[in-house]
Design an enzyme around this catalytic site. Structure first.
Site, short mmCIF file in Angstrom:
data_model
loop_
_atom_site.label_atom_id
_atom_site.label_comp_id
_atom_site.label_asym_id
_atom_site.label_seq_id
_atom_site.Cartn_x
_atom_site.Cartn_y
_atom_site.Cartn_z
N TYR A 154 36.76 44.71 54.83
CA TYR A 154 37.41 43.72 53.38
C TYR A 154 37.16 42.23 53.99
O TYR A 154 36.90 41.33 53.03
CB TYR A 154 38.92 43.91 53.67
CG TYR A 154 39.76 43.07 52.75
CD1 TYR A 154 39.80 43.32 51.34
CD2 TYR A 154 40.46 41.95 53.41
CE1 TYR A 154 40.69 42.26 50.67
CE2 TYR A 154 41.24 40.87 52.45
CZ TYR A 154 41.30 41.29 51.15
OH TYR A 154 41.84 40.40 50.32
N PRO A 184 44.23 33.15 49.02
CA PRO A 184 45.52 33.51 49.44
C PRO A 184 45.54 33.72 50.66
O PRO A 184 44.97 34.75 51.24
CB PRO A 184 46.09 34.26 48.27
CG PRO A 184 44.87 34.48 47.41
CD PRO A 184 43.75 34.31 48.09
N1 LIG Z 1 47.97 40.66 48.61
C1 LIG Z 1 47.28 39.93 49.41
O1 LIG Z 1 47.90 39.70 50.59
C2 LIG Z 1 46.20 39.19 48.94
C3 LIG Z 1 45.77 38.27 50.08
C4 LIG Z 1 44.45 37.54 49.68
C5 LIG Z 1 43.63 37.90 48.73
N2 LIG Z 1 44.10 38.97 48.04
C6 LIG Z 1 43.28 39.47 46.85
O2 LIG Z 1 44.02 39.17 45.66
C7 LIG Z 1 43.37 40.11 44.84
C8 LIG Z 1 44.75 40.86 43.90
O3 LIG Z 1 45.22 41.45 45.04
P1 LIG Z 1 46.78 42.11 45.02
O4 LIG Z 1 47.57 42.09 46.20
O5 LIG Z 1 47.48 41.41 43.79
O6 LIG Z 1 46.18 43.54 44.40
P2 LIG Z 1 47.18 44.67 43.78
O7 LIG Z 1 46.78 45.95 44.47
O8 LIG Z 1 48.58 44.42 43.67
O9 LIG Z 1 46.69 44.73 42.13
C9 LIG Z 1 45.39 45.16 41.98
C10 LIG Z 1 44.92 45.17 40.78
O10 LIG Z 1 43.47 45.48 40.54
C11 LIG Z 1 43.42 46.63 39.89
N3 LIG Z 1 42.03 47.16 40.37
C12 LIG Z 1 41.57 47.77 41.52
N4 LIG Z 1 40.36 48.16 41.35
C13 LIG Z 1 39.54 47.59 40.27
C14 LIG Z 1 38.58 48.06 39.73
N5 LIG Z 1 37.52 48.58 40.24
N6 LIG Z 1 38.20 47.38 38.52
C15 LIG Z 1 39.25 46.73 37.87
N7 LIG Z 1 40.46 46.64 38.27
C16 LIG Z 1 40.75 47.15 39.63
C17 LIG Z 1 44.36 47.51 40.08
O11 LIG Z 1 44.48 48.57 39.27
C18 LIG Z 1 45.50 46.22 40.15
O12 LIG Z 1 46.06 46.36 38.78
C19 LIG Z 1 42.49 41.06 45.29
O13 LIG Z 1 41.26 40.50 45.09
C20 LIG Z 1 42.81 40.79 46.90
O14 LIG Z 1 41.74 41.23 47.71
C21 LIG Z 1 45.35 39.63 48.02
#
Ligand SMILES: NC(=O)c1ccc[n+]([C@@H]2O[C@H](COP(=O)([O-])OP(=O)(O)OC[C@H]3O[C@@H](n4cnc5c(N)ncnc54)[C@H](O)[C@@H]3O)[C@@H](O)[C@H]2O)c1
Length: 250
Positions: A154, A184
């Protein structure tokens, strides 16, 4: 009257992506939710607030699916102003010693988190080039800046996103297309809340590392994305903004 801003949010059905989609809708944009699951439902909820929105099935790791996403967006709204490359695999990943991450798991994460953003970008590019303008916001993470352990696939994927943001900004600048990123900290997204193993291990560590000592919510991320997509950021490209309550300083 100005043309309505059209935004595609990948992974916009829930979590941070959904909060971003809601913000664009409140700001008057037409919203395309592109997701492997729940896109139609999320779009229907946004439409019910009076904002134009459609949901499209899209698996960003599949170039053909990304092209279909762009076509459906253009069919509905005629242009694509902003792509928010938000979809990614995170909350379901197991914290593991790096030597125990299988080649298949490495590939799965890189296919979605790295190649997926490249495929989605390539799909919207012809429309943005024809318009002579566009904005791409890549969702990164604080993890490659901090060197967070036990999630090497990741962390590597998000490090690649930081590099791609800079390189693509240079490649696309002459076409009037800006490419920026948002990184984030650990955020209480729907995905994270549904996977308590992440919260148990990371919530306390993350909070203690912050200057602003509270949980980060999806809504904390949306302002930076809306800013980078807007004309207020018209002279910014190749930048990644860290939004994490002051846990990491560039
Ligand atoms: N939550 C955290 O702590 C955090 C921190 C930093 C960065 N991020 C990044 O933010 C983004 C969103 O994270 P989140 O925690 O809100 O995720 P989440 O798991 O709550 O939601 C992710 C969404 O992406 C969709 N998804 C997954 N694989 C997919 C694909 N192949 N094609 C299209 N859609 C797809 C899922 O169905 C879901 O609706 C990600 O890129 C994650 O790496 C998250």
């Amino acid at each position: 009257m100005d043309q309505r801003h059209v935004v595609i949010v990948t992974g916009g059905a829930m979590g941070i992506g959904r909060a971003i989609a809601d913000r664009f809708a409140r700001d008057g944009a037409a919203v395309v939710i592109a997701d492997v699951s729940g896109a139609a439902e999320a779009a229907a909820e946004i439409s019910a607030t009076g904002a134009p929105a459609i949901g499209v099935f899209c698996d960003i790791s599949d170039p053909a699916s990304c092209e279909k996403m762009a076509t459906e967006a253009l069919d509905a709204f005629d242009r694509i102003d902003t792509l928010v490359n938000n979809a990614g695999l995170y909350s379901t990943l197991k914290l593991t010693d790096f030597s125990d991450i299988s080649p298949e798991e490495w590939q799965r994460v890189l296919n979605v988190n790295v190649m997926g953003q490249a495929f989605a970008t390539a799909a919207v590019l012809p429309a943005m080039q024809a318009q002579g303008a566009g904005s791409i916001v890549n969702m990164s993470s604080g993890t490659p800046f901090k060197g967070v352990p036990y999630l090497l696939h990741y962390v590597a994927s998000k490090g690649a996103i930081n590099a791609m943001t800079k390189a693509l900004a240079k490649e696309l600048g002459a076409s009037g297309i800006r490419v920026n990123g948002v990184a984030p900290g650990f955020t209480m997204s729907d995905g994270v809340k549904a996977n308590p193993h992440q919260i148990e291990k990371l919530q306390d560590i993350s909070q203690k590392a912050r200057v602003i000592a509270r949980d980060q919510q999806p809504e904390d991320v949306v302002g930076a994305v809306a800013f980078l997509a807007s004309q207020d950021a018209a002279f910014m490209t190749g930048q990644t903004l860290v939004v994490d309550g002051g846990a990491y300083f560039h």
